[in-house]
Design an enzyme around this catalytic site. Structure first.
Site, PDB file in Angstrom:
ATOM      1  N   TYR A 407       1.063  -0.725   0.207  1.00 28.50           N
ATOM      2  CA  TYR A 407      -0.242  -0.603  -0.406  1.00 28.50           C
ATOM      3  C   TYR A 407       0.886   1.290   0.181  1.00 28.50           C
ATOM      4  CZ  TYR A 407      -4.643  -2.315   1.183  1.00 28.50           C
ATOM      5  OH  TYR A 407      -5.458  -3.419   0.824  1.00 28.50           O
ATOM      6  N   ASP A 435      -6.630  -0.798  -5.876  1.00 26.19           N
ATOM      7  CA  ASP A 435      -7.961  -0.776  -6.273  1.00 26.19           C
ATOM      8  C   ASP A 435      -8.491   0.070  -4.720  1.00 26.19           C
ATOM      9  OD1 ASP A 435      -7.470  -2.523  -4.791  1.00 26.19           O
ATOM     10  OD2 ASP A 435      -8.315  -4.442  -5.548  1.00 26.19           O
ATOM     11  N   HIS A 528     -10.165  -7.423  -4.773  1.00 27.35           N
ATOM     12  CA  HIS A 528     -10.011  -6.975  -3.513  1.00 27.35           C
ATOM     13  C   HIS A 528     -11.194  -8.412  -2.542  1.00 27.35           C
ATOM     14  CE1 HIS A 528      -7.535  -4.631  -1.290  1.00 27.35           C
ATOM     15  NE2 HIS A 528      -7.585  -4.936  -0.106  1.00 27.35           N
TER      16      HIS A 528
END
Length: 665
Positions: A407, A435, A528
């Site tokens: 991330y 996403d 996800h």
């Protein structure tokens, strides 16, 4: 002429009783003593029945379901040790059956309209719910002195615990975690476990409450450096400074359900976890995990975005692809092995990154690392893990190959530091999650925050509607994720590492082609796990359009690797993804559910089951190795048509827990 069996010696029961361990286990059945040391490991009724009664006469336990000659049929003659003199058998030598648990109170089933049913009084839920309490933590104040990586502790001032204790209000809230004091005044409002956990322990050392599911560097990942107030002198910490876990509330009384006929009653039986050997598919692990996990952990893992349409379709999409097998192919030998991104794999599969694995099992990501090695597949290390990166890397076996997920942090220097550490550790590839500029609404997770009593600190604010505590265990980490990440940042991502960089979360052909043209190594077609934008397509549905567009753009499987995750539950799902062009598939929830149910051994068994299923599918499809699996082996005519009628998938429906409105909770 038949050879007479040698006469068996006569033994006293005292002699048999000496063989009373797992390593030397004799049992008496129907007057004969048998050596069941090895047999106990494979006994269909479980090893416990054998080893728990070692050195005893267990005839009474076996007689209700077994014939008298059962052991003579199953064992070699050499394992029949002799005849036992019945006169030597004393009461203490007789194995006793386990005591039956008291029957649970009976429930009534749904009744016809004319029949009367006991109803529980409806209690209106609050406008803004209160958060779930954290897990019962492990004891040990010594945790607070554990070292925290990646922070220059020498530059921080040393504080006494008495100084920290002054900051003990909602408006001025410091907490000590792993030996450091943090100002959590603002963070408390968005803490995934609820503000109560923060504010109720203001001015205290709360390490023991956080340690069961969080890594030691959790606050250094989430907070700005300016909010780290100093290092606490451990000599100044007194017992009254240690935050105590909340007492667990007594379980709520069970309700009676409405019934189909007045005469019908159903017993509620306490859940007994089946043995690992009873697990036959990934849905079995999910059903066990649902019973064994804490409600807030189950809500976090199992939840999907909004109405969970995409969550469910991720698996159902695979069933809209039908098989087109070929016959008379030599499939005597089946080779499942493959490689991708420079890593070898026993099957076209990797463990994808999932956050906070300690919610499933105390071993968390460390257990997954070890299981990945045993199963022979790569593991993608998560950024938001329960263990630190150093702890996960330390769990590796020599030569074990790992990927990592990233991330991107709003403070890019933190991401650069993290990436350089990954590369120095020999990680093969970096998957950048794209996403999740904002995390989705996952209502099962959010409901868990409503249904348990939290702190009274914010009661007044809640009643006035001033505190939003409905975000669940996923939303607060958004402070760690940069929503400004865009295509302009791709050159920077490539510049900070020599690892292969891929995008995780691509959902259309145009973005896959842009990733290829930007010089990236590949992408993961993923939504996800159905946890973000509801009603978007599954990765497997996107795959055909992506492969066609990449071919037109000049990409090959060697120059740009495509992966799929989401909904993979069967060996046939892996086959279909590979047939349509995927280098491999990622699995997330099956790893967590098998870990939650049986630890790392559960994960290994789960992979072995998928291997067995894939081997069967490959053999029946006429594909002796992974390279021989092609698009011609499947039919995708109905893949994008979401109204195709299908037989009911009982396993999916039997394990899926539907969303419930507030009035029915």
């Amino acid at each position: 002429m038949a050879v007479a069996a040698p006469a068996l010696p006569t033994l006293s029961m005292d002699e048999v009783a000496k063989h009373n361990t797992k390593e030397d286990c004799w049992l008496v059945l129907y007057g004969k003593a048998y050596d069941l040391t090895k047999f106990g490991r494979v006994h269909p009724g479980g090893a416990g029945l054998i080893y728990d009664n070692a050195g005893k006469d267990a005839t009474a336990l076996f007689d209700p379901i077994h014939p008298k000659d059962i052991m003579d049929k199953l064992l070699k003659p050499a394992l029949t040790m002799g005849l036992v003199d019945p006169a030597t058998i004393k009461p203490e030598h007789i194995a006793q059956p386990p005591k039956k648990a008291a029957p649970a109170p009976k429930k009534k089933k749904a009744a016809a309209a004319s029949e009367e049913v006991e109803e529980a009084e409806f209690v209106k839920p609050p406008l803004a719910g209160r958060p779930a309490r954290p897990f019962q933590p492990v004891s040990g104040a010594a945790l607070s002195q554990a070292p925290v990586p990646n922070m220059a502790a020498a530059t921080l001032p040393t504080l006494s615990m008495d100084e920290v204790a002054k900051h003990n209000t909602k408006e001025d809230c410091w907490l000590v975690l792993y030996g450091k004091a943090y100002d959590l005044t603002k963070f408390g409002r968005v803490h995934p476990g609820g503000a109560g956990l923060i504010y109720d322990n203001a001015g205290k050392d709360a390490t023991a409450l956080f340690d069961p599911i969080h890594p030691k560097d959790i606050m250094d990942k989430l907070l700005k450096p300016a909010l780290t107030m100093g290092v606490v002198d451990p000599a100044t910490i007194k017992p009254e400074h240690i935050a105590q876990p909340p007492k667990k509330a007594a379980p709520a009384a069970k309700k009676k359900k409405a019934a189909a006929a007045a005469t019908e009653e159903v017993e509620e039986v306490e859940f007994v976890k089946p043995p690992l050997a009873a697990m036959l598919n990934t849905f079995d692990f999910e059903s066990v995990a649902r019973e064994t996990m804490e409600p807030q952990a189950w809500g976090y893992y199992s939840s999907g975005g909004d109405d969970e349409i995409t969550l469910r379709d991720n698996h159902m999409a695979f069933q809209r692809i039908t098989m087109r097998p070929r016959i008379l192919v030599n499939v005597r030998e089946i080779d499942l092995a493959t490689s991708f991104l420079g890593a070898s794999a026993s099957i076209p599969l990797y463990f994808t990154a999932t956050a906070l694995a300690k919610l499933a099992h105390q071993d968390g990501e460390v257990g997954i690392v070890k299981a990945a090695k045993k199963a022979g597949v790569p593991y993608m290390l998560p950024t938001l893990s329960s263990y630190t990166l150093d702890e996960m890397l330390a769990a590796r076996s020599p030569g074990q190959e790992l990927f990592a997920q990233l991330y991107v942090n709003p403070e890019r220097s933190r991401s650069e530091e993290y990436v350089k550490k990954l590369e120095a550790a020999g990680v093969k590839a970096l998957f950048v999650t794209v996403d999740a500029p904002q995390l989705g609404r996952r209502e099962k997770d959010m409901r868990n925050k409503f249904t348990q009593q939290g702190s009274d600190v914010q009661t007044g604010d809640e009643d006035e509607g001033e505190v939003d505590r409905s975000q669940g265990a996923t939303r607060a980490i958004s402070s760690y994720i940069d929503p400004g990440l865009c295509w302009d940042d791709v050159p920077w991502l490539k510049s900070i590492t020599s690892m292969k960089v891929l995008l995780k979360g691509v959902q259309c052909a145009e973005d896959a082609v842009m990733a290829y043209k930007a010089g990236l190594a590949g992408c993961v077609l993923s939504n996800h796990g159905g946890r973000q934008l509801d009603t978007c397509r599954s990765g497997i549905e996107v795959l055909p359009e992506v492969m066609e567009a990449l071919r037109e753009a000049g990409a090959t499987r060697e120059t740009f690797a495509v992966f799929v995750d989401g909904g993979v539950r069967r060996g046939a799902d892996i086959f279909k993804a590979v047939a349509l062009g995927a280098a491999a598939v990622g699995v997330g929830r099956p790893v967590l559910y098998s870990l939650a149910s049986y630890g790392d051994k559960g994960i290994v068994r789960m992979v072995h089951m998928l291997q067995d299923e894939l081997q069967m599918v490959m053999r029946l499809s006429g594909t002796p190795n992974v390279a021989s699996i092609t698009e011609s082996h499947v039919i995708t005519k109905n893949l994008s048509d979401h109204i195709v009628p299908l037989p009911i998938d009982s396993l999916t429906q039997g394990t899926y827990m539907p969303l419930m409105p507030a009035a029915r909770l």
